[in-house]
Design a protein around this motif. Structure first.
Motif: not given
Length: 221
Positions: A182, A178, A66-68
């Motif tokens: 996400s 960001q 996951t990007y987060d």
């Protein structure tokens, strides 16, 4: 207690490789089988095994794709892995195992570095989707003019207060990108992902410039 069990107990179970059902240990020839999961170390002789091919950095580090991602968790997994994979731990092992350790340690370093940086992480995730940022990505002239002005502001900043103000402003912009990235990744909107990453490249470049000024001036944050 066998080393492979010690590793599981300290939380590295998520760092085992799941690229095949069987793998023969290079040291003793044992077929290591564990429900599609292959341990980092041989189940019989505890020799470090070769890293699998085409394994994502997320799986290597044992974190969610996951990007987060949680940077604190990422750092923790990195320290745990290097604790067991660092070449210094294999100084008295056979040469082949030393070479595997060096390869694994380098791979873990690269995975950690890539996933830690917001831009590099986004580009890597886009690559996992089979996409890349085109070199000729269109960026409107107004945006480019704004970027040029920001660069000039950084170059002409004289006081610590000025450079830190620019630093805080740029960090805020990157954090906003960001958040948008996400959401775009979550929605599977790769077109938006590409555009956002293209913009982030410019702001990351400005950030690098600002951090260089901060270091050269010896500014304490």
């Amino acid at each position: 207690m066998a080393l492979r069990y010690i590793i599981t107990n300290v939380g590295l179970k998520s760092n085992i490789i799941n690229h095949c059902r069987y793998i023969s240990c290079w040291s003793c020839g044992t077929n290591n089988v564990n429900n599609l999961v292959v341990n980092l170390f041989c189940s019989k002789c505890n020799a470090l095994q070769q890293p699998g091919t085409n394994i994502s950095y997320f799986k290597i580090m044992g974190v969610s794709e996951t990007y987060d991602l949680d940077e604190i968790e990422l750092a923790k997994k990195f320290k745990e892995l290097q604790k067991y994979l660092h070449p210094d731990k294999f100084a008295n092992k056979p040469k082949q195992e030393q070479e595997i350790s060096e390869k694994y340690s380098s791979l873990v370093n690269e995975a950690y570095k890539t996933l830690l940086e917001p831009l590099a992480r986004g580009i890597y995730m886009l690559k996992l989707k089979g996409k890349e940022i085109p070199e000729n990505t269109e960026v409107d002239q107004e945006f480019l003019m704004m970027i040029m002005e920001k660069n000039e502001e950084v170059e002409s900043a004289d006081s610590d207060e000025e450079i830190m103000k620019l630093n805080n402003e740029n960090k805020t912009i990157i954090k906003d990108l960001q958040k948008k990235l996400s959401k775009a990744f979550f929605d599977g909107d790769l077109k938006t992902v590409t555009k956002l990453l293209s913009k982030m490249k410019y702001y990351t470049s400005i950030d690098n410039q600002i951090q260089s000024v901060i270091r050269n001036k010896g500014i304490i944050r």
